[in-house]
Design a protein around this motif. Structure first.
Motif: not given
Length: 575
Positions: A123-137
């Protein structure tokens, strides 16, 4: 025409929407499996210390009358009753649970916190992915982000099944969580961005129902496949199927416009119309202008100067990227949306995982309990869709959080009064009946919270302006993951402080249900394109007003200012 008018003319529920809808369905089925797969991957089978071959089990393992001790053995079974921790490993009864990560890597006794830790890291990975995925998109577009993340997710997910150790397993699951959000956030936003307001509440939320299908399918996998490695391979199947769909997903026309590329946006809109087999679709269809967005330095629309038409047209605001987009989330009026949705996402994650991960604590078969708590989401989310259409997005959230809070209080208090004070409440005569009532209350609580989930997702996709929608969604997911990461830890602490987890969950539920009233409802309005649009929405839909109204930058609004802003927004929203 603006984007919503063009989508309507191009067939608002055509092949393009069906393609994105199908991809969203597959991803949400995968969501249900990945998020709660821990329940089956980390099942704890009955176990006891591996006995010395010299002694019989009855001689070497202490008992409590019916069960052998899980973590203790006699030092000398013949001459002493002194016990010690297991020295030769453990024996597991895997006939019912099958082989899990717990039995393969001995994650019991002094290591019993490690399975919960692995879930927290996922679930921590979910948070890290949010930081990366949103701005990338937001920076590179929805489509390339989705395609790249889907491929990586499948590669890493399939590698988990081959993990040679717990450390490798946990590391790969952390990566899975990060990549997972880089797929889901832009894909769900893409779904909303290709829907007109009329269909957004229903079509945009139906995919969330399919997450329940993921729970049901996963329960079947867990029941019939009793080896965690094969089980994990099976739960990757929806995302494997998603790969061919991702290649045909179009880029968001709204995102292209936010980048200032009107020509490419027009080309994209024409492709959508062709794919949807629209008849007599105009070319060009999109206006390269929008309602005038002349602003002060604070970003608010200003009152037109003398001789300037209220509806002067200007270019669309350009999508902000990177740190700039994140910083804008913490400036009014977007700050209010960010703070409220972050807290409600924390509370929602805490409640959702608290109920789902504690199924083994309640009376009855754990597989059946998990299935009941999963399936009950289906009627609650269907009811939520109709409530959203009838009452808007805010009221279902209030009902859902408050109802969940009440059931959590009952689950915590009922055993205390019936056992501690020997009160014959509700004619409870034995522990088995009490357990059945607590299980029923847990199902009712999950049902109540299920009403809030679709409305919360809808607000997340509709309140953040287009210029920062993915970044806003990413930040909310990141901060909201505090709740999901904390849930396994809280449930583990119940081992030392009985009832602590559900008490904290109840407090968060009540607060979340109250503060959501601060936000405006989004029923039948277009998505805000910029912070100025959001400001107008707040002013138009505000629920509480004390004295003279002010905008969120603290400046008094004149009557003329309000009339101009409301007039512009009403025209844009076709109210």
């Amino acid at each position: 025409m603006d984007v919503d008018q063009a989508l309507k003319a191009a067939n608002p529920l055509g092949r393009t929407q069906f393609l994105i809808f199908t991809a969203s369905v597959l991803m949400n089925v995968e969501t249900g499996m990945v998020v709660l797969s821990h329940v089956f991957l980390a099942e704890v089978p009955p176990h006891y210390c591996s006995r010395n071959s010299t002694y019989l089990l009855n001689d070497s393992a202490p008992t409590d009358g019916s069960n052998y001790a899980e973590c203790k053995e006699y030092v000398n079974p013949i001459s002493s009753s002194e016990t010690q921790t297991c020295t030769s490993g453990w024996v597991y009864d895997v006939e019912i649970t099958g082989q899990s990560i717990v039995s393969e890597w001995d994650l019991v006794c002094d290591k019993d916190f490690l399975p919960g830790l692995s879930q927290s890291l996922l679930l921590t990975g979910f948070g890290l992915g949010s930081v990366i995925g949103g701005p990338l998109a937001d920076t590179y577009g929805r489509r390339p982000t989705i395609i790249g993340a889907v491929v990586l997710f499948n590669v890493v997910g399939l590698a988990v099944s081959l993990a040679p150790s717990f450390a490798v397993f946990t590391t790969l699951r952390l990566l899975m969580g990060g990549i997972f959000k880089a797929v889901r956030i832009p894909l769900m936003n893409l779904m909303f961005e290709f829907l007109i307001p009329k269909y957004r509440p229903v079509m945009g939320l139906i995919p969330s129902l399919t997450g329940i299908l993921g729970y049901v399918i996963m329960t079947g996998f867990g029941y019939f496949v009793r080896d965690w490695r094969y089980f994990h391979l099976l739960i990757m199947s929806p995302c494997v199927l998603l790969m061919p769909f991702s290649w045909f997903i179009p880029e968001s026309v709204r995102w292209i416009i936010s980048q200032g590329d009107n020509g490419k946006a027009e080309l994209g809109m024409q492709k959508v119309a062709k794919c949807n087999k629209a008849v007599n679709f105009p070319n060009p269809a999109l206006s390269t202008k929008r309602l005038m967005d002349t602003r002060h330095s604070d970003g608010l629309r200003r009152k037109p100067e003398d001789g300037e038409d209220d509806l002067v047209m200007a270019d669309k605001p350009k999508c902000q990227t990177g740190l700039q987009a994140v910083l804008q989330l913490f400036k009014q009026p977007v700050l209010t949306v960010t703070l409220v949705l972050c807290f409600d996402w924390i509370a929602g994650s805490l409640i959702f995982f608290g109920f789902s991960l504690s199924t083994g604590r309640f009376a009855g078969d754990p597989y059946l309990n998990f299935l009941l708590i999963a399936v009950v989401d289906a009627p609650s989310r269907v009811i939520s869709i109709f409530l959203v259409k009838k009452l808007g997005t805010v009221k279902p959230l209030v009902f859902g959080f408050m109802g969940a809070g009440i059931t959590l209080v009952v689950i915590t208090v009922l055993p205390y009064f019936t056992v501690k004070y020997d009160v014959d409440l509700f004619s409870i005569e034995d522990e088995q009946r009490l357990g059945a009532i607590l299980t029923s209350m847990a199902v009712l609580g999950k049902f109540s919270f299920g009403i809030a989930i679709p409305a919360l997702h809808l607000l997340l996709g509709e309140l953040f302006p287009t210029t920062m929608r993915n970044s806003g969604t990413a930040v909310v997911h990141l901060i909201g993951n505090i709740g999901s990461v904390s849930s396994p830890i809280l449930l583990y602490l119940d081992k030392f402080f009985n009832g602590l987890a559900f008490i904290i969950m109840a407090v968060f539920a009540f607060i979340a249900g109250l503060i959501i009233l601060i936000l405006p409802d989004t029923r039948n309005v277009v998505q805000p394109e910029s912070p100025a649009d959001l400001q107008i929405l707040f002013e138009q839909k505000r629920r509480f007003s004390f004295g003279r109204r002010k905008n969120t930058f603290g400046q008094n609004l004149t009557t003329d200012d309000k009339e101009v802003e409301l007039k512009a927004f009403e025209k844009a929203s076709h109210i």
